[in-house]
Design a protein around this motif. Structure first.
Motif, PDB file in Angstrom:
ATOM      1  N   UNK A  55      11.499   3.260   9.509  1.00 55.58           N
ATOM      2  CA  UNK A  55      12.239   3.199   8.097  1.00 55.58           C
ATOM      3  C   UNK A  55      11.728   4.319   7.223  1.00 55.58           C
ATOM      4  N   UNK A  56      10.417   4.239   7.280  1.00 54.91           N
ATOM      5  CA  UNK A  56       9.846   5.541   6.385  1.00 54.91           C
ATOM      6  C   UNK A  56      10.115   6.905   6.838  1.00 54.91           C
ATOM      7  N   UNK A  57       9.953   7.084   8.189  1.00 50.89           N
ATOM      8  CA  UNK A  57      10.219   8.216   8.984  1.00 50.89           C
ATOM      9  C   UNK A  57      11.579   8.642   8.587  1.00 50.89           C
ATOM     10  N   UNK A  58      12.734   7.932   8.775  1.00 55.41           N
ATOM     11  CA  UNK A  58      14.015   8.520   8.375  1.00 55.41           C
ATOM     12  C   UNK A  58      14.214   8.669   6.957  1.00 55.41           C
ATOM     13  N   UNK A  59      13.643   7.929   5.998  1.00 57.07           N
ATOM     14  CA  UNK A  59      13.735   8.323   4.413  1.00 57.07           C
ATOM     15  C   UNK A  59      13.033   9.707   4.411  1.00 57.07           C
ATOM     16  N   UNK A  60      11.833   9.746   4.929  1.00 55.18           N
ATOM     17  CA  UNK A  60      11.197  11.328   4.802  1.00 55.18           C
ATOM     18  C   UNK A  60      12.156  12.323   5.261  1.00 55.18           C
TER      19      UNK A  60
ATOM     20  N   UNK B  14      18.255   7.132   1.283  1.00 50.75           N
ATOM     21  CA  UNK B  14      16.936   6.999   1.189  1.00 50.75           C
ATOM     22  C   UNK B  14      16.479   5.971   0.661  1.00 50.75           C
ATOM     23  N   UNK B  15      16.885   5.650  -0.501  1.00 50.84           N
ATOM     24  CA  UNK B  15      17.021   4.625  -1.467  1.00 50.84           C
ATOM     25  C   UNK B  15      17.270   3.290  -0.625  1.00 50.84           C
ATOM     26  N   UNK B  16      18.475   3.303  -0.182  1.00 48.57           N
ATOM     27  CA  UNK B  16      19.016   2.330   0.562  1.00 48.57           C
ATOM     28  C   UNK B  16      18.226   2.024   2.087  1.00 48.57           C
ATOM     29  N   UNK B  17      17.777   3.018   2.604  1.00 49.83           N
ATOM     30  CA  UNK B  17      16.921   2.700   3.871  1.00 49.83           C
ATOM     31  C   UNK B  17      15.992   1.762   3.328  1.00 49.83           C
ATOM     32  N   UNK B  18      15.142   1.903   2.251  1.00 51.48           N
ATOM     33  CA  UNK B  18      14.146   0.955   1.641  1.00 51.48           C
ATOM     34  C   UNK B  18      14.617  -0.145   1.484  1.00 51.48           C
ATOM     35  N   UNK B  19      15.756  -0.513   0.959  1.00 55.23           N
ATOM     36  CA  UNK B  19      16.461  -1.530   0.533  1.00 55.23           C
ATOM     37  C   UNK B  19      16.649  -2.371   1.592  1.00 55.23           C
ATOM     38  N   UNK B  20      17.222  -2.139   2.618  1.00 52.23           N
ATOM     39  CA  UNK B  20      17.488  -2.773   3.838  1.00 52.23           C
ATOM     40  C   UNK B  20      16.123  -3.060   4.579  1.00 52.23           C
ATOM     41  N   UNK B  21      15.451  -1.941   4.448  1.00 50.81           N
ATOM     42  CA  UNK B  21      14.111  -2.263   5.410  1.00 50.81           C
ATOM     43  C   UNK B  21      13.277  -3.428   4.710  1.00 50.81           C
TER      44      UNK B  21
END
Length: 235
Positions: free
Chosen positions: A99-104, A132-139
Motif C-alpha cells: 500500500x505504501x509503495x503504491x502511495x509513494x 494516495x490518501x484513499x490508498x491509506x484509507x482502505x489500507x
C-alpha cells in the motif's frame, strides 16, 4: 544479550523507524504540500517546494522499508508462539508495505507532473494525492489485520502485558471497521478518527516495550537452547 531479546529490540527499532517516517510524512510534509480544496495551490506547493515534495516521496519509501523489515522481524519473534499467527503478522504487514509503495508511486507521479505537465496539471496532481490518501484509507483494513494476530501472540505467549495484547486486538478491530465508516458514513469523521486511538496506544506501547524491556524473563527461560555435544572421533 539473549537472541530473543535481540530480536525484540530489533523489531522495536524498525517499528520506531516506521512510526517516525510516517509521522514526518503524514503530519508534517503532506499538509504543507496538499491543499484539499484547491488543486491550484497543491500544484503551486509542489513547484515552489520541490525539495519537500521529493523528501515526502523518500519518507514514504523509507516507511515501506521499515514496514517490511518490521513484519519480518515480528514473524521471527513470534514464530515459536504460533507459526500461523506469526505468518499472519508478516503477510498483512507486507500488504501494508505494498500500500505504501503504491502511495509513494502516486506522490512521485504528482511531483513529475508538476515539473513536466500533462493535460491539466493541477487537476492531475490533485487526483494523484487523493488516490494516495484513499490508498491509506482502505489500507487500514490490513493495518487492523496486522494488529489482531500481533495482539493474539502477546496474549498467547505471556511475554508482554496482557492489557497490551487486548488493546492491540481492539485497535486492530477498530482499524478493520474504520474504512467502512469512512465510506458508508461520510459525516462520522469524529468516529472515524476515534477508532484509531486504541491502535495508536497499542502500537506505541509495543514499540516502547520492545525497545526497553524486550520480552519478559519467562520468554527467555522458556526459549529453546541448543546444546552442542562433541562428536566422537573414530580411532
Amino acid at each position: 544479550m539473549h537472541a530473543l531479546t535481540r530480536t525484540a529490540r530489533m523489531t522495536g527499532l524498525f517499528y520506531l523507524g516506521m512510526a517516525i517516517t510516517a509521522a514526518l510524512g503524514f503530519l508534517i510534509l503532506r499538509p504543507r504540500l496538499y491543499a484539499a480544496d484547491d488543486p491550484g495551490a497543491t500544484l503551486a506547493n509542489l513547484v515552489t517546494h520541490g525539495s519537500l515534495a521529493r523528501a515526502s516521496v523518500a519518507l514514504e519509501l523509507a516507511m515501506v522499508v521499515m514496514q517490511a523489515l518490521t513484519a519480518v522481524c515480528f514473524y521471527r519473534l513470534f514464530r515459536t508462539v504460533n507459526s500461523l499467527a506469526a505468518s499472519g503478522i508478516a503477510a498483512f504487514g507486507l500488504v501494508n508495505a505494498v500500500v505504501g509503495l503504491v502511495s509513494a508511486a502516486m506522490l512521485g507521479t504528482a511531483l513529475q507532473v508538476s515539473v513536466d505537465p500533462v493535460g491539466d496539471p493541477a487537476a492531475t496532481v490533485q487526483v494523484l494525492y487523493l488516490v494516495s490518501l484513499n490508498m491509506w484509507g482502505v489500507g487500514a483494513l490490513f493495518f487492523g489485520l496486522w494488529l489482531i494476530p500481533m495482539g493474539w501472540c502477546v496474549l498467547r505467549s505471556g511475554w508482554m502485558p496482557r492489557v497490551l495484547g487486548w488493546i492491540l486486538v481492539v485497535g486492530g478491530v477498530g482499524y478493520v471497521l474504520s474504512p467502512f465508516v469512512l465510506y458508508l458514513a461520510r459525516d462520522a469523521q469524529v468516529l472515524f478518527d476515534a477508532m484509531a486511538y486504541p491502535a495508536s496506544v497499542g502500537e506505541f506501547w509495543m514499540i516502547g516495550y520492545l525497545l526497553i524491556r524486550g520480552v519478559r524473563r519467562k520468554a527467555l527461560d522458556e526459549a529453546p537452547t541448543t546444546v552442542h555435544t562433541p562428536t566422537p572421533v573414530a580411532s
